[in-house]
Scaffold this motif. Sequence first.
Motif, PDB file in Angstrom:
ATOM      1  N   LEU A 348       0.841  -1.193   0.000  1.00  6.63           N
ATOM      2  CA  LEU A 348       0.000   0.000   0.000  1.00  6.63           C
ATOM      3  C   LEU A 348       0.880   1.247   0.000  1.00  6.63           C
ATOM      4  CD1 LEU A 348      -2.789   1.393   0.301  1.00  6.63           C
ATOM      5  CD2 LEU A 348      -2.439   1.257   2.784  1.00  6.63           C
ATOM      6  N   PRO A 349       0.979   1.948  -1.134  1.00 11.86           N
ATOM      7  CA  PRO A 349       1.744   3.193  -1.149  1.00 11.86           C
ATOM      8  C   PRO A 349       0.876   4.372  -0.712  1.00 11.86           C
ATOM      9  CG  PRO A 349       1.019   2.657  -3.365  1.00 11.86           C
ATOM     10  CD  PRO A 349       0.503   1.562  -2.467  1.00 11.86           C
ATOM     11  N   ILE A 350       1.361   5.146   0.240  1.00 12.38           N
ATOM     12  CA  ILE A 350       0.726   6.418   0.560  1.00 12.38           C
ATOM     13  C   ILE A 350       1.787   7.498   0.405  1.00 12.38           C
ATOM     14  CG2 ILE A 350      -0.927   5.357   2.142  1.00 12.38           C
ATOM     15  CD1 ILE A 350       0.706   6.364   4.456  1.00 12.38           C
ATOM     16  N   TYR A 351       1.347   8.720   0.234  1.00 11.93           N
ATOM     17  CA  TYR A 351       2.271   9.791  -0.131  1.00 11.93           C
ATOM     18  C   TYR A 351       2.172  10.945   0.858  1.00 11.93           C
ATOM     19  CZ  TYR A 351       2.559   7.061  -4.361  1.00 11.93           C
ATOM     20  OH  TYR A 351       2.750   6.029  -5.242  1.00 11.93           O
ATOM     21  N   TYR A 352       3.321  11.356   1.334  1.00 12.96           N
ATOM     22  CA  TYR A 352       3.376  12.450   2.300  1.00 12.96           C
ATOM     23  C   TYR A 352       2.890  13.748   1.669  1.00 12.96           C
ATOM     24  CZ  TYR A 352       5.420  16.315   4.901  1.00 12.96           C
ATOM     25  OH  TYR A 352       5.608  17.497   5.563  1.00 12.96           O
ATOM     26  N   LYS A 353       1.955  14.397   2.363  1.00 14.80           N
ATOM     27  CA  LYS A 353       1.474  15.723   1.965  1.00 14.80           C
ATOM     28  C   LYS A 353       1.468  16.592   3.210  1.00 14.80           C
ATOM     29  CE  LYS A 353      -0.528  16.686  -1.473  1.00 14.80           C
ATOM     30  NZ  LYS A 353      -0.085  17.404  -2.691  1.00 14.80           N
ATOM     31  N   LYS A 354       2.038  17.765   3.137  1.00 16.38           N
ATOM     32  CA  LYS A 354       2.070  18.648   4.302  1.00 16.38           C
ATOM     33  C   LYS A 354       0.643  18.882   4.786  1.00 16.38           C
ATOM     34  CE  LYS A 354       4.456  22.704   6.050  1.00 16.38           C
ATOM     35  NZ  LYS A 354       5.179  21.891   7.038  1.00 16.38           N
ATOM     36  N   SER A 355       0.365  18.488   6.006  1.00 18.55           N
ATOM     37  CA  SER A 355      -1.014  18.448   6.488  1.00 18.55           C
ATOM     38  C   SER A 355      -1.674  19.821   6.540  1.00 18.55           C
ATOM     39  CB  SER A 355      -1.068  17.787   7.877  1.00 18.55           C
ATOM     40  OG  SER A 355      -0.235  18.484   8.791  1.00 18.55           O
ATOM     41  N   SER A 356      -0.910  20.866   6.843  1.00 19.63           N
ATOM     42  CA  SER A 356      -1.498  22.200   6.956  1.00 19.63           C
ATOM     43  C   SER A 356      -1.900  22.779   5.607  1.00 19.63           C
ATOM     44  CB  SER A 356      -0.503  23.147   7.643  1.00 19.63           C
ATOM     45  OG  SER A 356       0.698  23.242   6.891  1.00 19.63           O
ATOM     46  N   GLU A 357      -1.437  22.167   4.519  1.00 18.78           N
ATOM     47  CA  GLU A 357      -1.712  22.701   3.192  1.00 18.78           C
ATOM     48  C   GLU A 357      -2.627  21.782   2.366  1.00 18.78           C
ATOM     49  OE1 GLU A 357       2.078  23.268   1.407  1.00 18.78           O
ATOM     50  OE2 GLU A 357       2.771  24.735   2.893  1.00 18.78           O
ATOM     51  N   THR A 358      -3.136  20.722   2.979  1.00 17.15           N
ATOM     52  CA  THR A 358      -3.926  19.730   2.241  1.00 17.15           C
ATOM     53  C   THR A 358      -5.355  19.694   2.761  1.00 17.15           C
ATOM     54  OG1 THR A 358      -1.934  18.395   1.961  1.00 17.15           O
ATOM     55  CG2 THR A 358      -4.039  17.337   1.498  1.00 17.15           C
ATOM     56  N   GLU A 359      -6.320  19.777   1.860  1.00 19.48           N
ATOM     57  CA  GLU A 359      -7.733  19.686   2.220  1.00 19.48           C
ATOM     58  C   GLU A 359      -8.019  18.268   2.715  1.00 19.48           C
ATOM     59  OE1 GLU A 359     -11.774  18.778   2.001  1.00 19.48           O
ATOM     60  OE2 GLU A 359     -10.547  18.141   0.295  1.00 19.48           O
ATOM     61  N   PRO A 360      -8.719  18.110   3.865  1.00 21.56           N
ATOM     62  CA  PRO A 360      -8.867  16.787   4.495  1.00 21.56           C
ATOM     63  C   PRO A 360      -9.363  15.687   3.564  1.00 21.56           C
ATOM     64  CG  PRO A 360      -9.642  18.495   5.979  1.00 21.56           C
ATOM     65  CD  PRO A 360      -9.335  19.172   4.681  1.00 21.56           C
ATOM     66  N   LEU A 361     -10.386  15.969   2.759  1.00 22.95           N
ATOM     67  CA  LEU A 361     -10.955  14.919   1.918  1.00 22.95           C
ATOM     68  C   LEU A 361     -10.037  14.536   0.763  1.00 22.95           C
ATOM     69  CD1 LEU A 361     -14.728  15.909   1.788  1.00 22.95           C
ATOM     70  CD2 LEU A 361     -13.650  14.059   3.088  1.00 22.95           C
ATOM     71  N   GLU A 362      -8.996  15.337   0.509  1.00 28.30           N
ATOM     72  CA  GLU A 362      -8.047  14.982  -0.549  1.00 28.30           C
ATOM     73  C   GLU A 362      -7.329  13.684  -0.207  1.00 28.30           C
ATOM     74  OE1 GLU A 362      -6.007  15.117  -4.106  1.00 28.30           O
ATOM     75  OE2 GLU A 362      -7.782  16.230  -3.425  1.00 28.30           O
ATOM     76  N   TYR A 363      -7.084  13.450   1.088  1.00 28.81           N
ATOM     77  CA  TYR A 363      -6.454  12.195   1.507  1.00 28.81           C
ATOM     78  C   TYR A 363      -7.355  11.002   1.157  1.00 28.81           C
ATOM     79  CZ  TYR A 363      -3.093  14.936   4.250  1.00 28.81           C
ATOM     80  OH  TYR A 363      -2.113  15.809   4.647  1.00 28.81           O
ATOM     81  N   LEU A 364      -8.669  11.166   1.339  1.00 29.34           N
ATOM     82  CA  LEU A 364      -9.600  10.086   1.017  1.00 29.34           C
ATOM     83  C   LEU A 364      -9.661   9.856  -0.488  1.00 29.34           C
ATOM     84  CD1 LEU A 364     -11.790   8.024   1.559  1.00 29.34           C
ATOM     85  CD2 LEU A 364     -13.446   9.896   1.806  1.00 29.34           C
ATOM     86  N   ARG A 365      -9.676  10.916  -1.268  1.00 28.44           N
ATOM     87  CA  ARG A 365      -9.741  10.761  -2.720  1.00 28.44           C
ATOM     88  C   ARG A 365      -8.513  10.029  -3.249  1.00 28.44           C
ATOM     89  NH1 ARG A 365     -11.113  16.387  -2.127  1.00 28.44           N
ATOM     90  NH2 ARG A 365     -13.379  16.653  -2.087  1.00 28.44           N
ATOM     91  N   ARG A 366      -7.347  10.406  -2.746  1.00 29.72           N
ATOM     92  CA  ARG A 366      -6.117   9.727  -3.160  1.00 29.72           C
ATOM     93  C   ARG A 366      -6.129   8.269  -2.720  1.00 29.72           C
ATOM     94  NH1 ARG A 366      -1.370  12.703  -4.258  1.00 29.72           N
ATOM     95  NH2 ARG A 366      -1.764  14.937  -4.565  1.00 29.72           N
ATOM     96  N   ALA A 367      -6.613   8.019  -1.505  1.00 28.42           N
ATOM     97  CA  ALA A 367      -6.671   6.646  -0.995  1.00 28.42           C
ATOM     98  C   ALA A 367      -7.588   5.790  -1.859  1.00 28.42           C
ATOM     99  CB  ALA A 367      -7.157   6.646   0.449  1.00 28.42           C
ATOM    100  N   LYS A 368      -8.713   6.332  -2.282  1.00 35.62           N
ATOM    101  CA  LYS A 368      -9.648   5.563  -3.097  1.00 35.62           C
ATOM    102  C   LYS A 368      -9.032   5.179  -4.441  1.00 35.62           C
ATOM    103  CE  LYS A 368     -14.278   5.438  -5.039  1.00 35.62           C
ATOM    104  NZ  LYS A 368     -13.768   4.812  -6.279  1.00 35.62           N
TER     105      LYS A 368
END
Length: 494
Positions: A348-368
């Motif tokens: 399972l690859p996940i990618y670091y994104k600076k949390s203060s600059e990333t919209e919360p649901l963007e993590y879910l979209r990338r995960a999907k």
Amino acid sequence: MESHIGESKETRANDPSSSSLSLCMGSSAADKFSDDPITPIGGFFLQPQMDQIIHCTMGFKNPIDIAAIKSHLKTSLLLSHPRFSSLMVRGPRGLKQWHRTSHVDVDHHVIVVHNPVTASSNFDHEAAVNTYLADLSTSSGLSADKPLWEFHLLMAHNCGVFRIHHALGDGASLMSLFSASFRGAEEEEKLPALGSVGKKKNRVNGEKGWWVLLIGFVGMVWFSLIFVVEFALRSLWVCDRKTEISGGDGVELWPRKLATARFKLQDMKLVKKSVPNATINDVLVGVVSAGLSRYLDHRTPNGLPEGLRITGVVLANLREQHRLQEQSDLMKSNSGSSWGNKFSTFLLPIYYKKSSETEPLEYLRRAKVIMDRKKQSLEAFFSYKIGCILMTYLGAEIATWLLYRIVCNTSFAISNILGPQEEIAVGGNPVTYLRVNTSSLPHALTMHMVSYVERADMQISVAKDIIPDPEFLAKGFEEALLDMKEAAHCETND
């Protein structure tokens, strides 16, 4: 989904239960009362580098009645299952086998701990239980003189810990057996409702439907090829860049700490509705991505390269029916839902994104997107079959070494197990929470989530010399879900 138990590698290598096995792989252990061979997957979990014990923790609503629990165990379906009343013995050819015993002495399996566990200066029950589990993860094995399970009762903390060797079965098997053995708290004769995963319906209507099938087939072949090649490379030399959560060779013997992240299933269901066709597993991966990004922001003030890949190992159930099964199904070796270790792994690859600059649901979209590609491929199926072939024809040592390398070359392990949707009880005492973790791996970070009633608890096990503050990490996961919930609520209102 998972020595590892505090002994030196040399000591564990001399354990007779660690001998190599080279038997043909069946769908699960046979359902006989005579001696049964240990399957290659079962033998894999007896190897020194991957010796694994599952810890299933149950919190009780009322004070523990030791006599009532022992009486319940003696009459439960658990003891009628061959694996829980069998010893590991050496067969005529020197290979390990399961040998059914005529009598199981429950008194030898129930371990009563009267004294409280000292967790910290700010004592609380959860921290104390997690401290006890962390110590078990690296310091205590299971005796081969009796069936490979124990039930520890922590009297001062109103908690029980089932310790079950992974050679007996995987998390889905064990959760099913628990659900069948420990009936609902309201009705002792009622089998608790079991979690389920709905199957998608494929419609093939006209020309468009066949094009969809063709595109899906091409995607399956393409992603399977890419992911299987990557899986092979991970077992040799390809590895993640070192970060503040990286483990490695020998880390399975390092001292552990545990923390618990608590989620409401209702929150996860609400969040998944914000992205079309998302699943609870997609939400979990999104939460982990967001939480790890927050943690790495916290531990590395100078920052990490945007988009840095962090790879995990996911434990995936391979049964045809993903719902938990009744005891009668578990006893059928030819059933698609049969007992045993019927799970595989995928990367399972996940990618670091600076949390203060990333919209919360963007993590879910990338995960999907990532999870959809994984589900479209046959990576998990191939890794399972290749592992069986390696165990059968090259021996347990080589197969174990290859998987050990995969673990060393990745950054974390994660699993998600469906639990009972109604309250269960042991000896008439209702269970208030259900949690799972395993003995240590070379990963510095492992996460195991179990859903129970309307909540989901994730046990976060870390090598404390690498990740000294797992409580901060757990809090980050909880806050990540709440942020996604708020963002989903805002989108709905808009």
